[in-house]
Motif scaffolding. Structure first.
Motif, PDB file in Angstrom:
ATOM      1  N   UNK A 109       0.844  -1.191   0.000  1.00 17.73           N
ATOM      2  CA  UNK A 109       0.000   0.000   0.000  1.00 17.73           C
ATOM      3  C   UNK A 109       0.880   1.243   0.000  1.00 17.73           C
ATOM      4  N   UNK A 110       0.421   2.285  -0.722  1.00 18.09           N
ATOM      5  CA  UNK A 110       1.182   3.532  -0.819  1.00 18.09           C
ATOM      6  C   UNK A 110       0.229   4.703  -0.600  1.00 18.09           C
ATOM      7  N   UNK A 111       0.684   5.691   0.154  1.00 21.02           N
ATOM      8  CA  UNK A 111      -0.069   6.921   0.370  1.00 21.02           C
ATOM      9  C   UNK A 111       0.518   8.009  -0.521  1.00 21.02           C
ATOM     10  N   UNK A 112      -0.358   8.753  -1.206  1.00 21.60           N
ATOM     11  CA  UNK A 112       0.070   9.850  -2.073  1.00 21.60           C
ATOM     12  C   UNK A 112      -0.753  11.093  -1.744  1.00 21.60           C
ATOM     13  N   UNK A 113      -0.054  12.205  -1.493  1.00 24.62           N
ATOM     14  CA  UNK A 113      -0.683  13.513  -1.342  1.00 24.62           C
ATOM     15  C   UNK A 113      -0.154  14.352  -2.493  1.00 24.62           C
ATOM     16  N   UNK A 114      -1.068  15.009  -3.227  1.00 24.66           N
ATOM     17  CA  UNK A 114      -0.663  15.760  -4.415  1.00 24.66           C
ATOM     18  C   UNK A 114      -1.413  17.089  -4.462  1.00 24.66           C
ATOM     19  N   UNK A 115      -0.669  18.152  -4.754  1.00 24.52           N
ATOM     20  CA  UNK A 115      -1.269  19.467  -4.967  1.00 24.52           C
ATOM     21  C   UNK A 115      -0.715  20.013  -6.272  1.00 24.52           C
ATOM     22  N   UNK A 116      -1.603  20.548  -7.123  1.00 24.16           N
ATOM     23  CA  UNK A 116      -1.176  21.025  -8.433  1.00 24.16           C
ATOM     24  C   UNK A 116      -1.588  22.471  -8.655  1.00 24.16           C
ATOM     25  N   UNK A 117      -0.701  23.223  -9.312  1.00 26.70           N
ATOM     26  CA  UNK A 117      -0.988  24.576  -9.774  1.00 26.70           C
ATOM     27  C   UNK A 117      -0.954  24.503 -11.297  1.00 26.70           C
ATOM     28  N   UNK A 118      -2.135  24.546 -11.900  1.00 29.03           N
ATOM     29  CA  UNK A 118      -2.253  24.389 -13.352  1.00 29.03           C
ATOM     30  C   UNK A 118      -2.518  25.770 -13.943  1.00 29.03           C
ATOM     31  N   UNK A 119      -1.512  26.291 -14.626  1.00 28.93           N
ATOM     32  CA  UNK A 119      -1.602  27.656 -15.141  1.00 28.93           C
ATOM     33  C   UNK A 119      -0.907  27.723 -16.488  1.00 28.93           C
ATOM     34  N   UNK A 120      -1.690  27.901 -17.544  1.00 31.34           N
ATOM     35  CA  UNK A 120      -1.149  27.952 -18.898  1.00 31.34           C
ATOM     36  C   UNK A 120      -0.188  29.128 -19.076  1.00 31.34           C
TER      37      UNK A 120
END
Length: 102
Positions: free
Chosen positions: A67-78
């Motif tokens: 089992x793996x834990x993933x925390x992800x935050x993204x800033x999507x800006x063209x």
């Protein structure tokens, strides 16, 4: 796009440093701009290339774990490049301005 993520295998004992190191190696070998600190690894690039790196980093960290834990935050800006350093530089400039030294 800038993605900050944290990945950790579960059930492998208290220290996850070897697993995290495998994930960070994947990011660094990707050639994409990146930075690692105590809590997150940040990587910058186009959507498909960044998500591919994250996917491979998760797989690397999860080797030997069920089992793996993933925390992800993204800033999507063209249209933004070098955001990984530019965002920090903007805050530093504002701090200097507020302090009267800039």
């Amino acid at each position: 796009m800038i993605v900050a993520f944290s990945v950790s295998p579960m059930g492998v004992g208290e220290s996850v440093a070897p697993a995290v190191a495998r994930a960070v190696r994947v990011v660094r070998e990707s050639g994409l701009p990146n930075r690692t600190d105590a809590m997150f690894t940040t990587v910058e690039g186009e959507w498909d290339e960044v998500m591919d790196v994250v996917k491979r980093a998760v797989a690397a960290a999860g080797e030997g774990a069920g089992r793996v834990s993933l925390v992800l935050k993204a800033d999507i800006r063209d249209g933004v490049t070098d955001g990984i350093t530019g965002k920090v530089a903007s805050v530093e400039a504002e701090l200097a301005r507020q302090d009267g030294s800039g």
